[in-house]
Design an enzyme around this catalytic site. Structure first.
Site, mmCIF file in Angstrom:
data_model
loop_
_atom_site.group_PDB
_atom_site.id
_atom_site.type_symbol
_atom_site.label_atom_id
_atom_site.label_comp_id
_atom_site.label_asym_id
_atom_site.label_seq_id
_atom_site.Cartn_x
_atom_site.Cartn_y
_atom_site.Cartn_z
ATOM 1 N N ARG A 122 -17.824 -16.931 -9.724
ATOM 2 C CA ARG A 122 -17.741 -15.462 -9.795
ATOM 3 C C ARG A 122 -16.509 -14.911 -9.096
ATOM 4 N NH1 ARG A 122 -22.650 -13.943 -6.537
ATOM 5 N NH2 ARG A 122 -21.869 -15.756 -5.431
ATOM 6 N N ARG A 174 10.966 -4.139 5.600
ATOM 7 C CA ARG A 174 10.529 -3.075 6.500
ATOM 8 C C ARG A 174 10.550 -3.638 7.919
ATOM 9 N NH1 ARG A 174 8.106 1.271 3.665
ATOM 10 N NH2 ARG A 174 7.584 0.743 1.515
ATOM 11 N N ASP A 194 16.141 2.206 8.815
ATOM 12 C CA ASP A 194 16.147 0.808 9.255
ATOM 13 C C ASP A 194 17.556 0.226 9.282
ATOM 14 O OD1 ASP A 194 13.441 0.948 9.599
ATOM 15 O OD2 ASP A 194 12.924 -0.410 7.966
ATOM 16 N N GLU A 219 8.519 5.663 18.384
ATOM 17 C CA GLU A 219 8.937 4.612 17.454
ATOM 18 C C GLU A 219 10.332 4.112 17.802
ATOM 19 O OE1 GLU A 219 10.679 7.038 13.582
ATOM 20 O OE2 GLU A 219 8.632 6.316 13.522
ATOM 21 N N LYS A 275 -0.824 -5.494 16.458
ATOM 22 C CA LYS A 275 -1.149 -5.371 15.039
ATOM 23 C C LYS A 275 -1.787 -6.655 14.532
ATOM 24 C CE LYS A 275 2.878 -2.454 14.195
ATOM 25 N NZ LYS A 275 4.195 -2.383 13.523
ATOM 26 N N HIS A 292 8.059 -6.019 14.801
ATOM 27 C CA HIS A 292 7.417 -6.580 13.621
ATOM 28 C C HIS A 292 8.120 -6.075 12.365
ATOM 29 C CE1 HIS A 292 4.444 -6.277 10.294
ATOM 30 N NE2 HIS A 292 4.298 -7.538 10.629
#
Length: 180
Positions: A23, A59, A170, A143, A72, A119
């Site tokens: 399944r 990213r 970035d 940030e 995270k 990260h």
């Protein structure tokens, strides 16, 4: 769930037990009690995020500073990404070192990135849906980031320079040496 500590202290790869039959499959993607027991400390996640990206998108390398620092737990829900964690803890013996791991919808692996790490990820498949749990709330004023192609880090993103797509923000991040 199988857990493996990486060469960066406190950074772990988690592999769930997958139950398959004709399944489909089932797996427990997160269990707070089991997770805390496996990593040997208490981490409480307060925010879940998800992003959709196309092939070549990079990213990162992102982190939150001060009171808003975040740990995270990340995974690829759809597609494949190269996930990267960089140790930014100045007193750590692995300061400035990084690890990378492919997280895919097939392997179901997750990476725990503790506070004090940058990260980022690169999308290796046509598209990817990326999910991450955070143990602290996002704060725009906190940030920060390190340039994804920092020559000191020398990260192999498994993409050619022509394939890489980064945001303007970035592309303007400082190098590790400039930040510290």
């Amino acid at each position: 769930m199988k857990i493996t500590e990486t060469k960066l202290k406190d950074c772990f790869i988690l592999e769930p037990h997958l139950f398959k039959d004709d399944r489909g499959y089932f797996f427990e993607s997160f269990n707070q009690k089991q997770f805390n027991n496996l990593i040997g400390k208490s981490v409480t996640f307060v925010q879940d995020n998800e992003s959709f990206s196309t092939k070549g998108v990079v990213r990162g390398l992102h982190f939150q500073t001060g009171y808003f620092a975040q740990a995270k737990l990340v995974r690829a829900v759809k597609g494949a990404v190269l996930d990267v964690a960089v140790d930014l803890r100045p007193k750590s013996p692995t300061f400035g070192k990084h690890i990378s791991i492919e997280l895919t919808e097939e392997n179901k692996k997750q990476l725990f990135v503790p506070r004090g790490f940058a990260h980022g990820f690169a999308v290796l498949s046509k598209t990817a849906i990326f999910s991450y749990k955070c143990d602290n709330y996002y704060n725009k004023k906190s940030e920060a980031g390190i340039m994804f192609n920092d020559p000191t880090l020398n990260i192999n993103w498994k993409l050619s320079n022509e394939e890489i797509l980064v945001s303007e923000k970035d592309a303007d991040l400082p190098t590790l040496k400039e930040y510290f």
